[in-house]
Design a protein around this motif. Structure first.
Motif, PDB file in Angstrom:
ATOM      1  N   VAL A  33       0.695  -1.145  -0.106  1.00  0.00           N
ATOM      2  CA  VAL A  33      -0.159  -0.008   0.010  1.00  0.00           C
ATOM      3  C   VAL A  33       0.910   1.171   0.127  1.00  0.00           C
ATOM      4  O   VAL A  33       1.964   1.321   0.983  1.00  0.00           O
ATOM      5  N   ILE A  34       0.454   1.782  -0.230  1.00  0.00           N
ATOM      6  CA  ILE A  34       1.763   2.906  -0.850  1.00  0.00           C
ATOM      7  C   ILE A  34       0.543   4.485  -0.784  1.00  0.00           C
ATOM      8  O   ILE A  34      -0.782   4.693  -1.564  1.00  0.00           O
ATOM      9  N   GLY A  35       1.093   5.231   0.467  1.00  0.00           N
ATOM     10  CA  GLY A  35       0.386   6.361   0.694  1.00  0.00           C
ATOM     11  C   GLY A  35       0.163   7.245  -0.663  1.00  0.00           C
ATOM     12  O   GLY A  35       1.668   8.228  -0.873  1.00  0.00           O
ATOM     13  N   HIS A  36      -0.844   7.850  -1.132  1.00  0.00           N
ATOM     14  CA  HIS A  36      -0.350   8.464  -2.272  1.00  0.00           C
ATOM     15  C   HIS A  36       0.025   9.713  -1.703  1.00  0.00           C
ATOM     16  O   HIS A  36      -1.737  10.013  -1.015  1.00  0.00           O
ATOM     17  N   ARG A  37       1.184  10.622  -2.416  1.00  0.00           N
ATOM     18  CA  ARG A  37       1.037  11.628  -1.475  1.00  0.00           C
ATOM     19  C   ARG A  37       0.816  11.964   0.394  1.00  0.00           C
ATOM     20  O   ARG A  37       0.224  12.860   0.305  1.00  0.00           O
ATOM     21  N   GLY A  38       1.122  10.553   0.672  1.00  0.00           N
ATOM     22  CA  GLY A  38       0.231  10.691   1.972  1.00  0.00           C
ATOM     23  C   GLY A  38      -1.003  10.461   2.047  1.00  0.00           C
ATOM     24  O   GLY A  38      -1.041   9.354   1.309  1.00  0.00           O
ATOM     25  N   ALA A  39      -1.307  10.557   3.261  1.00  0.00           N
ATOM     26  CA  ALA A  39      -3.086  10.052   3.336  1.00  0.00           C
ATOM     27  C   ALA A  39      -3.902  11.338   2.724  1.00  0.00           C
ATOM     28  O   ALA A  39      -4.453  12.000   3.530  1.00  0.00           O
ATOM     29  N   ARG A  43      -5.754  14.389   4.600  1.00  0.00           N
ATOM     30  CA  ARG A  43      -5.146  16.127   4.870  1.00  0.00           C
ATOM     31  C   ARG A  43      -4.813  16.655   3.571  1.00  0.00           C
ATOM     32  O   ARG A  43      -4.519  16.059   3.030  1.00  0.00           O
ATOM     33  N   PRO A  44      -4.476  17.476   3.753  1.00  0.00           N
ATOM     34  CA  PRO A  44      -4.011  18.753   2.522  1.00  0.00           C
ATOM     35  C   PRO A  44      -2.143  17.194   2.061  1.00  0.00           C
ATOM     36  O   PRO A  44      -1.973  16.883   3.340  1.00  0.00           O
ATOM     37  N   GLU A  45      -2.071  17.729   0.812  1.00  0.00           N
ATOM     38  CA  GLU A  45      -1.631  16.416  -0.124  1.00  0.00           C
ATOM     39  C   GLU A  45       0.164  16.472   0.251  1.00  0.00           C
ATOM     40  O   GLU A  45       0.175  17.924   0.253  1.00  0.00           O
ATOM     41  N   HIS A  46       0.668  16.281   0.309  1.00  0.00           N
ATOM     42  CA  HIS A  46       2.282  16.222   1.061  1.00  0.00           C
ATOM     43  C   HIS A  46       2.582  17.667   2.021  1.00  0.00           C
ATOM     44  O   HIS A  46       3.071  18.348   1.494  1.00  0.00           O
ATOM     45  N   THR A  47       1.804  17.251   2.558  1.00  0.00           N
ATOM     46  CA  THR A  47       2.977  17.407   3.991  1.00  0.00           C
ATOM     47  C   THR A  47       3.118  16.656   4.706  1.00  0.00           C
ATOM     48  O   THR A  47       2.975  15.028   4.605  1.00  0.00           O
ATOM     49  N   LEU A  48       3.569  17.145   5.636  1.00  0.00           N
ATOM     50  CA  LEU A  48       4.175  15.468   6.820  1.00  0.00           C
ATOM     51  C   LEU A  48       3.031  15.364   8.065  1.00  0.00           C
ATOM     52  O   LEU A  48       2.742  14.250   8.010  1.00  0.00           O
ATOM     53  N   ALA A  49       2.429  15.956   8.123  1.00  0.00           N
ATOM     54  CA  ALA A  49       0.249  15.381   8.594  1.00  0.00           C
ATOM     55  C   ALA A  49      -0.449  14.316   7.925  1.00  0.00           C
ATOM     56  O   ALA A  49      -0.047  12.900   7.693  1.00  0.00           O
TER      57      ALA A  49
END
Length: 370
Positions: A33-39, A43-49
């Motif tokens: 499972v690849i977290g696409h731009r994270g989750a 949450r707003p994409e490409h943030t540490l959160a």
């Protein structure tokens, strides 16, 4: 961990008997499972959160798309034009930097990362990219910085220690020919940063991906890390256009094209329509033979992008609102879509909702359960 799946239609169509197909599937590892731009569904994409939430929801890898600042620092943004994903338009001190650039042959107007130093980028805050569909994510607007690649790596390594499991990185080089022409090559700083943090071997938990071909060939000479050729369901690699190469993405998934990809890459990251096409109305069509053909050449297959909302799902898996209303932002039967692709043998899925991807594995029959 083994995958317990039904015999897929493609396996039989490829001449594989039921017994052989079951044996091969029983030996196959669970898809990642690849977290696409994270989750980015939460949450707003490409943030540490977003990245941290993806990890906490069960992602095996997280995916930072990489662009460059003016001073050559790699940062995580889906595009180098940042008006849709940051509050840059609200900064009067940067108003004069709004401009038009030609990105991969297309004029784009806005603010571009290559016009900002890292220090200036750090004054901006991330925002939800598709607020009409993900209105709930907007509550987190303006809360998070734009992270650097190094900050993403440090997060991953901290979470590995905390969770005591391996977590992978799946960086994408965005518009590599464009950045090369500006003297801001992405490949050298990416490899240098990964190697410096201990990611050096083929066995390292890293895949480097690109929609272009030339930079992956270049990377093959500079790192042992695994490479993935991204393939869209239309168009062609921009470096092909620059070099006068008439081939398209469709040519890359022909038998000859896949054989060539296998000379420099370890896998393909494909638009899921290349695995299960849809008609113009959004109805699913019969699966293609792409997965078994790629596997026969030793290539892994990761499919993108899986999302929960109706607007991204095939017609038959959408859930209507009251009185049958079309509700694009409603969650549909996303688990059923994952299940289909797991049965077809993909090796991984790019998901905006890693917890949904995991739940689909559990329902498939103890697949991927930790």
């Amino acid at each position: 961990m083994t995958r317990i799946v039904l015999v897929a239609v493609w396996a039989l169509g490829a001449g594989m008997g039921t017994h052989d197909a079951l044996a091969d599937m029983a030996q196959a590892p669970a898809p990642i499972v690849i977290g696409h731009r994270g989750a980015s569904g939460y949450r707003p994409e490409h943030t540490l959160a977003s990245y941290e939430m993806a990890i906490d929801l069960g992602a095996d890898f997280i995916e930072p798309d990489l662009v460059s600042t003016r001073d050559g620092v790699l940062i995580a943004r889906h595009e180098n034009e940042i008006s849709a994903t940051t509050d840059v338009a609200a900064h009067p001190e940067f108003a004069a930097r709004r401009t038009t650039r030609t990105i991969d042959g297309t004029p784009v107007t806005g603010w571009f990362t290559e016009d900002f130093s890292l220090a200036e980028i750090k004054t901006l805050r991330a925002r939800e990219r598709i607020p009409a569909i993900r209105q709930r994510n907007t509550v987190y607007d303006d809360r998070y910085e734009v992270p650097t690649l190094e900050e993403v790596i440090r997060l991953v390594q901290r979470k590995e220690r905390q969770l005591r499991r391996r977590i992978g990185l799946y960086p994408e080089t965005k518009h590599p020919s464009y950045f090369d022409a500006m003297g801001l090559s992405l490949e050298e700083p990416l490899v240098s940063m990964l190697h410096a943090h201990g990611y050096r071997q083929r066995s390292s938990a890293v895949f480097i991906q690109s929609f272009e071909v030339g930079n992956l060939r270049q990377l093959r000479h500079h790192t042992r890390l695994r490479l993935v050729q991204l393939v869209h369901d239309s168009g062609r690699p921009y470096d092909f256009e620059l070099n006068g190469d008439p081939r398209t993405y469709a040519d890359l998934v022909t038998p000859a094209g896949l054989a060539e990809v296998a000379t420099y890459a370890d896998g393909i990251g494909v638009n899921k329509n290349l695995v299960v096409p849809r008609d113009s109305a959004g109805n699913l069509l019969p699966p293609t033979t792409l997965v078994p053909r790629a596997h026969a050449l030793g290539l892994i297959v990761h499919a993108w992008t899986f999302r929960n909302e109706n607007t991204f799902l095939p017609l038959s898996l959408r859930v209507a609102g009251p009185n049958g209303a079309d509700m694009p932002a409603f969650y549909g039967k996303a688990i059923d879509e994952y299940a289909l692709f797991y049965r077809l043998g993909v090796d991984g899925v790019f998901s905006d909702n890693p917890d949904t991807a995991r739940e689909a594995m559990r329902r498939q029959g103890s697949v991927g359960v930790r």
